[in-house]
Design a protein around this motif. Structure first.
Motif, PDB file in Angstrom:
ATOM      1  N   TYR A 184      36.564  49.232  30.522  1.00  0.00           N
ATOM      2  CA  TYR A 184      35.708  50.591  30.046  1.00  0.00           C
ATOM      3  C   TYR A 184      34.863  50.518  29.028  1.00  0.00           C
ATOM      4  N   TYR A 185      34.945  50.053  28.068  1.00  0.00           N
ATOM      5  CA  TYR A 185      34.306  49.588  26.785  1.00  0.00           C
ATOM      6  C   TYR A 185      33.185  48.439  26.915  1.00  0.00           C
ATOM      7  N   HIS A 186      33.912  47.641  27.522  1.00  0.00           N
ATOM      8  CA  HIS A 186      32.687  45.847  27.276  1.00  0.00           C
ATOM      9  C   HIS A 186      32.635  46.222  28.730  1.00  0.00           C
ATOM     10  N   GLY A 187      32.598  46.754  29.705  1.00  0.00           N
ATOM     11  CA  GLY A 187      31.739  46.693  30.837  1.00  0.00           C
ATOM     12  C   GLY A 187      32.544  44.704  31.777  1.00  0.00           C
ATOM     13  N   PHE A 188      33.426  44.123  31.225  1.00  0.00           N
ATOM     14  CA  PHE A 188      34.179  43.014  31.789  1.00  0.00           C
ATOM     15  C   PHE A 188      35.247  44.042  33.457  1.00  0.00           C
ATOM     16  N   THR A 189      34.027  42.504  34.421  1.00  0.00           N
ATOM     17  CA  THR A 189      35.440  42.985  35.774  1.00  0.00           C
ATOM     18  C   THR A 189      36.493  42.220  35.571  1.00  0.00           C
ATOM     19  N   GLN A 190      37.575  42.218  36.838  1.00  0.00           N
ATOM     20  CA  GLN A 190      38.633  41.692  36.654  1.00  0.00           C
ATOM     21  C   GLN A 190      38.399  39.877  36.308  1.00  0.00           C
ATOM     22  N   SER A 191      37.593  39.783  37.152  1.00  0.00           N
ATOM     23  CA  SER A 191      37.846  38.324  37.570  1.00  0.00           C
ATOM     24  C   SER A 191      36.863  38.296  35.715  1.00  0.00           C
ATOM     25  N   GLU A 192      36.383  38.459  34.966  1.00  0.00           N
ATOM     26  CA  GLU A 192      36.098  38.491  34.042  1.00  0.00           C
ATOM     27  C   GLU A 192      37.299  37.926  33.153  1.00  0.00           C
ATOM     28  N   ILE A 193      37.271  39.171  33.359  1.00  0.00           N
ATOM     29  CA  ILE A 193      38.987  40.165  32.435  1.00  0.00           C
ATOM     30  C   ILE A 193      39.585  38.375  32.227  1.00  0.00           C
ATOM     31  N   ALA A 194      40.006  37.586  33.474  1.00  0.00           N
ATOM     32  CA  ALA A 194      41.292  37.443  33.334  1.00  0.00           C
ATOM     33  C   ALA A 194      40.846  36.117  33.220  1.00  0.00           C
ATOM     34  N   GLY A 195      39.522  35.230  32.996  1.00  0.00           N
ATOM     35  CA  GLY A 195      38.638  33.746  32.377  1.00  0.00           C
ATOM     36  C   GLY A 195      39.352  34.017  31.216  1.00  0.00           C
ATOM     37  N   HIS A 196      38.535  35.673  30.579  1.00  0.00           N
ATOM     38  CA  HIS A 196      38.601  35.738  28.802  1.00  0.00           C
ATOM     39  C   HIS A 196      39.875  36.085  28.401  1.00  0.00           C
ATOM     40  N   THR A 197      41.181  36.061  29.737  1.00  0.00           N
ATOM     41  CA  THR A 197      42.302  36.691  28.078  1.00  0.00           C
ATOM     42  C   THR A 197      43.122  34.963  28.871  1.00  0.00           C
ATOM     43  N   ASN A 198      42.500  34.443  30.169  1.00  0.00           N
ATOM     44  CA  ASN A 198      43.760  33.502  30.009  1.00  0.00           C
ATOM     45  C   ASN A 198      44.878  33.819  31.435  1.00  0.00           C
ATOM     46  N   ILE A 199      44.880  35.344  32.163  1.00  0.00           N
ATOM     47  CA  ILE A 199      45.786  35.598  32.392  1.00  0.00           C
ATOM     48  C   ILE A 199      45.419  35.669  33.871  1.00  0.00           C
ATOM     49  N   PRO A 200      46.716  35.399  35.078  1.00  0.00           N
ATOM     50  CA  PRO A 200      45.912  34.874  36.330  1.00  0.00           C
ATOM     51  C   PRO A 200      45.784  36.739  36.717  1.00  0.00           C
ATOM     52  N   LEU A 201      44.846  37.013  37.328  1.00  0.00           N
ATOM     53  CA  LEU A 201      44.038  37.970  38.502  1.00  0.00           C
ATOM     54  C   LEU A 201      44.752  38.773  38.498  1.00  0.00           C
ATOM     55  N   GLY A 202      45.688  38.209  39.455  1.00  0.00           N
ATOM     56  CA  GLY A 202      47.377  39.513  40.163  1.00  0.00           C
ATOM     57  C   GLY A 202      47.668  39.814  38.479  1.00  0.00           C
ATOM     58  N   THR A 203      47.670  39.309  37.484  1.00  0.00           N
ATOM     59  CA  THR A 203      48.589  40.207  36.502  1.00  0.00           C
ATOM     60  C   THR A 203      47.529  41.004  35.703  1.00  0.00           C
ATOM     61  N   VAL A 204      46.195  40.354  35.757  1.00  0.00           N
ATOM     62  CA  VAL A 204      45.437  41.719  35.223  1.00  0.00           C
ATOM     63  C   VAL A 204      45.306  42.701  36.150  1.00  0.00           C
ATOM     64  N   LYS A 205      45.183  42.707  37.277  1.00  0.00           N
ATOM     65  CA  LYS A 205      44.765  43.574  37.792  1.00  0.00           C
ATOM     66  C   LYS A 205      46.370  44.752  37.977  1.00  0.00           C
ATOM     67  N   SER A 206      47.779  44.068  37.986  1.00  0.00           N
ATOM     68  CA  SER A 206      48.600  45.032  38.135  1.00  0.00           C
ATOM     69  C   SER A 206      48.412  45.603  36.414  1.00  0.00           C
ATOM     70  N   ARG A 207      48.671  45.158  35.530  1.00  0.00           N
ATOM     71  CA  ARG A 207      48.383  45.923  34.168  1.00  0.00           C
ATOM     72  C   ARG A 207      47.405  46.608  34.505  1.00  0.00           C
ATOM     73  N   MET A 208      46.385  46.256  34.593  1.00  0.00           N
ATOM     74  CA  MET A 208      45.549  47.719  35.277  1.00  0.00           C
ATOM     75  C   MET A 208      46.323  48.734  35.575  1.00  0.00           C
ATOM     76  N   ARG A 209      45.996  48.527  36.642  1.00  0.00           N
ATOM     77  CA  ARG A 209      46.808  49.989  37.785  1.00  0.00           C
ATOM     78  C   ARG A 209      47.802  50.931  36.644  1.00  0.00           C
ATOM     79  N   GLN A 210      48.853  49.232  36.160  1.00  0.00           N
ATOM     80  CA  GLN A 210      49.679  50.132  35.282  1.00  0.00           C
ATOM     81  C   GLN A 210      49.528  51.023  34.164  1.00  0.00           C
ATOM     82  N   GLY A 211      48.341  50.987  33.328  1.00  0.00           N
ATOM     83  CA  GLY A 211      48.078  51.527  32.947  1.00  0.00           C
ATOM     84  C   GLY A 211      47.487  52.696  33.247  1.00  0.00           C
TER      85      GLY A 211
END
Length: 197
Positions: free
Chosen positions: A157-184
């Motif tokens: 939300y502050y840097h405009g990254f997509t969930q796929s870009e976040i997964a690539g940038h942080t080396n976190i699996p895409l499913g985990t990114v989606k789950s953590r963002m949903r919880q947050g």
């Protein structure tokens, strides 16, 4: 019984080659790991410290390097010596940590920077004040989230990254990114429910 059986003492392994110790390590021999650590921890620590320049972080990385040597078993003795392998892995992992550290700082600076609101957005001073208060409330609510969720939401939300870009940038699996963002987001919605009214 025979002293060269599976219950050899640590001292029995000290004169073994690196290759023999790595093979023994892959068979679950923790004594082999202790000997390899004694042989190479100073090398790993000195390389990591030159890059990181931070004692606790260097110690943490040193432990990680040897834990990965044991668990991931990526070292191939036919390709290079163990010292060269450990040197390369340590340097790469230390550089990754420095990059990650600078990315976090940049992100935190961006979040901490005051948001400027264009004057033409609202004609009433009360409206500008209200938007500033809302922005500050959202920022404060984000700070209450666990870091794993907060970091991903900031990237989105502050840097405009997509969930796929976040997964690539942080080396976190895409499913985990989606789950953590949903919880947050669910936690934020609960905290900021009055703003939605």
């Amino acid at each position: 019984m025979a002293s060269d059986g599976p219950k050899r003492q640590t001292s029995d392994w000290e004169n073994e080659t690196d290759e023999a110790l790595v093979l023994s390590l892959r068979q679950g021999n923790k004594a082999a790991l202790a000997i390899l650590y004694d042989r190479y921890s100073r090398l790993v620590y000195s390389i990591a410290f030159r890059v990181l320049n931070n004692g606790p972080e260097t110690e943490d990385l040193t432990q990680d390097i040897f834990l990965n040597l044991w668990q991931k078993q990526t070292y191939d003795p036919s390709r290079s010596s163990l010292s060269r392998f450990l040197s390369t892995v340590t340097r790469n992992r230390a550089i990754d940590r420095v990059r990650s550290r600078s990315n976090r700082r940049r992100i935190l600076k961006g979040v901490a920077a005051p948001q400027t609101i264009p004057l033409e957005t609202f004609s009433l001073p009360e409206a500008n004040a209200s938007l500033g208060e809302r922005s500050e409330r959202v920022r404060q609510a984000l700070l209450t989230l666990p870091e794993k969720q907060r970091q991903l939401l900031w990237l989105a939300y502050y840097h405009g990254f997509t969930q796929s870009e976040i997964a690539g940038h942080t080396n976190i699996p895409l499913g985990t990114v989606k789950s953590r963002m949903r919880q947050g987001l669910l936690k934020l919605r609960g905290t900021l429910q009055d703003l939605a009214d």
